[in-house]
Scaffold this motif. Structure first.
Motif, PDB file in Angstrom:
ATOM      1  N   GLY A 113       0.844  -1.193   0.000  1.00 12.95           N
ATOM      2  CA  GLY A 113       0.000   0.000   0.000  1.00 12.95           C
ATOM      3  C   GLY A 113       0.872   1.233   0.000  1.00 12.95           C
ATOM      4  N   GLY A 114       0.495   2.201  -0.827  1.00  8.46           N
ATOM      5  CA  GLY A 114       1.220   3.469  -0.840  1.00  8.46           C
ATOM      6  C   GLY A 114       0.277   4.595  -0.481  1.00  8.46           C
ATOM      7  N   GLY A 115       0.602   5.359   0.566  1.00  5.00           N
ATOM      8  CA  GLY A 115      -0.205   6.521   0.950  1.00  5.00           C
ATOM      9  C   GLY A 115      -1.642   6.135   1.210  1.00  5.00           C
ATOM     10  N   ILE A 116      -2.556   6.808   0.515  1.00  6.28           N
ATOM     11  CA  ILE A 116      -3.968   6.563   0.783  1.00  6.28           C
ATOM     12  C   ILE A 116      -4.453   5.274   0.098  1.00  6.28           C
ATOM     13  CG2 ILE A 116      -5.068   7.983  -1.026  1.00  6.28           C
ATOM     14  CD1 ILE A 116      -5.796   7.919   2.771  1.00  6.28           C
ATOM     15  N   GLY A 117      -3.509   4.537  -0.518  1.00  9.90           N
ATOM     16  CA  GLY A 117      -3.798   3.186  -1.011  1.00  9.90           C
ATOM     17  C   GLY A 117      -3.614   2.141   0.074  1.00  9.90           C
ATOM     18  N   ILE A 118      -3.187   2.554   1.263  1.00 10.92           N
ATOM     19  CA  ILE A 118      -2.964   1.598   2.355  1.00 10.92           C
ATOM     20  C   ILE A 118      -4.290   1.061   2.948  1.00 10.92           C
ATOM     21  CG2 ILE A 118      -2.056   1.408   4.732  1.00 10.92           C
ATOM     22  CD1 ILE A 118       0.279   3.225   3.775  1.00 10.92           C
ATOM     23  N   PRO A 119      -5.323   1.897   3.152  1.00 11.00           N
ATOM     24  CA  PRO A 119      -6.524   1.400   3.848  1.00 11.00           C
ATOM     25  C   PRO A 119      -7.124   0.102   3.309  1.00 11.00           C
ATOM     26  CG  PRO A 119      -6.596   3.787   3.734  1.00 11.00           C
ATOM     27  CD  PRO A 119      -5.381   3.368   2.953  1.00 11.00           C
ATOM     28  N   PRO A 120      -7.326  -0.072   1.984  1.00 11.83           N
ATOM     29  CA  PRO A 120      -7.968  -1.336   1.562  1.00 11.83           C
ATOM     30  C   PRO A 120      -7.126  -2.576   1.857  1.00 11.83           C
ATOM     31  CG  PRO A 120      -7.226  -0.060  -0.359  1.00 11.83           C
ATOM     32  CD  PRO A 120      -7.102   0.836   0.842  1.00 11.83           C
ATOM     33  N   MET A 121      -5.795  -2.376   2.032  1.00 11.81           N
ATOM     34  CA  MET A 121      -4.938  -3.543   2.274  1.00 11.81           C
ATOM     35  C   MET A 121      -5.156  -4.105   3.687  1.00 11.81           C
ATOM     36  SD  MET A 121      -3.995  -3.179  -0.681  1.00 11.81           S
ATOM     37  CE  MET A 121      -3.031  -4.631  -1.010  1.00 11.81           C
ATOM     38  N   LEU A 122      -5.732  -3.300   4.590  1.00 12.57           N
ATOM     39  CA  LEU A 122      -5.963  -3.793   5.956  1.00 12.57           C
ATOM     40  C   LEU A 122      -7.048  -4.874   5.952  1.00 12.57           C
ATOM     41  CD1 LEU A 122      -5.393  -3.737   8.964  1.00 12.57           C
ATOM     42  CD2 LEU A 122      -6.980  -1.814   9.190  1.00 12.57           C
ATOM     43  N   GLU A 123      -8.168  -4.619   5.291  1.00 10.99           N
ATOM     44  CA  GLU A 123      -9.211  -5.649   5.227  1.00 10.99           C
ATOM     45  C   GLU A 123      -8.697  -6.875   4.486  1.00 10.99           C
ATOM     46  OE1 GLU A 123     -12.042  -6.060   6.714  1.00 10.99           O
ATOM     47  OE2 GLU A 123     -12.624  -7.861   5.614  1.00 10.99           O
ATOM     48  N   LEU A 124      -7.867  -6.652   3.459  1.00 13.00           N
ATOM     49  CA  LEU A 124      -7.303  -7.785   2.713  1.00 13.00           C
ATOM     50  C   LEU A 124      -6.404  -8.627   3.627  1.00 13.00           C
ATOM     51  CD1 LEU A 124      -7.152  -9.110  -0.074  1.00 13.00           C
ATOM     52  CD2 LEU A 124      -5.197  -7.625  -0.602  1.00 13.00           C
ATOM     53  N   ALA A 125      -5.603  -7.944   4.460  1.00 17.51           N
ATOM     54  CA  ALA A 125      -4.738  -8.675   5.412  1.00 17.51           C
ATOM     55  C   ALA A 125      -5.587  -9.527   6.351  1.00 17.51           C
ATOM     56  CB  ALA A 125      -3.887  -7.686   6.203  1.00 17.51           C
ATOM     57  N   LYS A 126      -6.762  -9.027   6.722  1.00 12.61           N
ATOM     58  CA  LYS A 126      -7.637  -9.779   7.627  1.00 12.61           C
ATOM     59  C   LYS A 126      -8.276 -10.974   6.913  1.00 12.61           C
ATOM     60  CE  LYS A 126     -10.282  -7.268  10.382  1.00 12.61           C
ATOM     61  NZ  LYS A 126     -11.224  -6.184  10.765  1.00 12.61           N
ATOM     62  N   GLU A 127      -8.617 -10.802   5.641  1.00 12.71           N
ATOM     63  CA  GLU A 127      -9.358 -11.857   4.931  1.00 12.71           C
ATOM     64  C   GLU A 127      -8.480 -13.005   4.437  1.00 12.71           C
ATOM     65  OE1 GLU A 127     -11.957 -10.343   1.863  1.00 12.71           O
ATOM     66  OE2 GLU A 127     -12.974  -8.998   3.262  1.00 12.71           O
ATOM     67  N   LEU A 128      -7.234 -12.705   4.043  1.00  8.18           N
ATOM     68  CA  LEU A 128      -6.386 -13.769   3.481  1.00  8.18           C
ATOM     69  C   LEU A 128      -5.785 -14.605   4.598  1.00  8.18           C
ATOM     70  CD1 LEU A 128      -4.440 -11.821   0.671  1.00  8.18           C
ATOM     71  CD2 LEU A 128      -6.399 -13.361   0.392  1.00  8.18           C
ATOM     72  N   SER A 129      -5.708 -15.931   4.353  1.00 12.00           N
ATOM     73  CA  SER A 129      -5.180 -16.797   5.412  1.00 12.00           C
ATOM     74  C   SER A 129      -3.766 -17.292   5.093  1.00 12.00           C
ATOM     75  CB  SER A 129      -6.120 -17.983   5.621  1.00 12.00           C
ATOM     76  OG  SER A 129      -6.263 -18.651   4.388  1.00 12.00           O
TER      77      SER A 129
END
Ligand SMILES: Cc1cc2nc3c(=O)[nH]c(=O)nc-3n(C[C@H](O)[C@H](O)[C@H](O)COP(=O)(O)OP(=O)(O)OC[C@H]3O[C@@H](n4cnc5c(N)ncnc54)[C@H](O)[C@@H]3O)c2cc1C
Ligand code: FES
Length: 256
Positions: A113-129
């Protein structure tokens, strides 16, 4: 899956830094269907701004029927949203776009994630196993980085060198000697272009989430088209709508 337009309610609003805000919104209808990499359109109360503003979903809490968005105030729309308080109504449409694909548990992935592209990566980190390394790039002030720690290894890059590697996300990957089977990334176009080249060079499967300007947000106006190559085609170039066909694309499909 049906998108929903509704007057939802703000649950909380928190200022994370000078210009970054975090808002939880109560919306059972949208939270129940949403997944990582999708976005919502947020409508302004100001009638002169008819176009809604697209904001990625940062976290989804299906149990409590709520969504989180994290956004930077850049203009009138986002400044208006930053003034909303708990209990205020907020008109939203979603979930929109395709989102990131799931990955098998044996894969390893860079969540970049870069700058304001970071937020969606948080939910992705939670969903991927699978095994995840979050590579987060900032200009200077950090936000959300500590929230990734329960779900992924976290590597930082800052332009001014105040935290992590001095430089960009690819500098951080190289400096730490990191490797992964898959890359999933969201951020400014120059960063995505460099990641696409890196993935191509190393033969890594790569998915990019594009955050171009949008108008309708639902595929009707063609304001958001980008050039795309069909993966299985030859050199046929098509226009794809980022809001509806994306915002997540396989890197080799899009011309950046
Ligand atoms: C799919 C998608 C997901 C997004 N997710 C987020 C998010 O999670 N958090 C977040 O803070 N922002 C996100 N954005 C960007 C956000 O939509 C814009 O910052 C917002 O629409 C600006 O509205 P405004 O009224 O505040 O500013 P405006 O007055 O409309 O614009 C202010 C300035 O920002 C620029 N700008 C407007 N839209 C964009 C854009 N899409 N990309 C780059 N610059 C733009 C304008 O050119 C202008 O210079 C996302 C955009 C897309 C397309
Ligand atoms: S914003 Fe209208 S088609 Fe994408």
């Amino acid at each position: 899956m049906a998108k929903v337009k509704e007057t939802a309610q703000v649950i909380s609003q928190e200022q994370l830094s000078d210009d970054i805000f975090s808002m939880w919104i109560h919306t059972e209808a949208i939270a129940s269907q949403a997944h990582a990499g999708q976005f919502i359109s947020v409508y302004s109360n100001d009638g002169s701004k008819l176009l809604p503003r697209p904001i990625s979903i940062c976290e989804i809490d299906k149990e409590q029927g709520r969504l989180r968005i994290v956004y930077r105030t850049v203009g009138d729309g986002t400044k208006e949203f930053s003034g909303y308080q708990a209990g205020d109504p907020i008109v939203i449409l979603g979930p929109l776009g395709n989102g990131f694909p799931q990955l098998p548990a044996e894969k390893s992935v860079f969540l970049i994630g870069g700058g304001i592209g970071i937020p969606p990566m948080l939910e992705l980190a939670k969903e991927l196993s699978c095994k995840k390394t979050a590579v987060l790039g900032y200009r200077d002030v950090l936000f959300l980085n500590e929230e990734f720690a329960p779900y992924a290894d976290v590597v930082l890059a800052t332009e001014d060198g105040s935290a992590g590697t001095k430089g960009n996300v690819l500098d951080a990957i190289r400096e730490n000697g990191l490797q992964a089977d898959v890359i999933m990334a969201c951020g400014p176009t120059p960063m995505l272009r460099a990641i696409k080249a890196y993935a191509q060079e190393h033969g890594i499967e790569c998915y990019l989430s594009l955050e171009e300007k949008m108008a309708c947000g639902v595929g009707a106006c063609l304001a958001c088209v980008c050039k795309s190559k069909e993966v299985d085609g030859h050199s046929h170039v098509h226009n794809k709508r980022i809001c509806k066909d994306g915002p997540v694309f396989k890197a080799e499909e899009v011309e950046l």
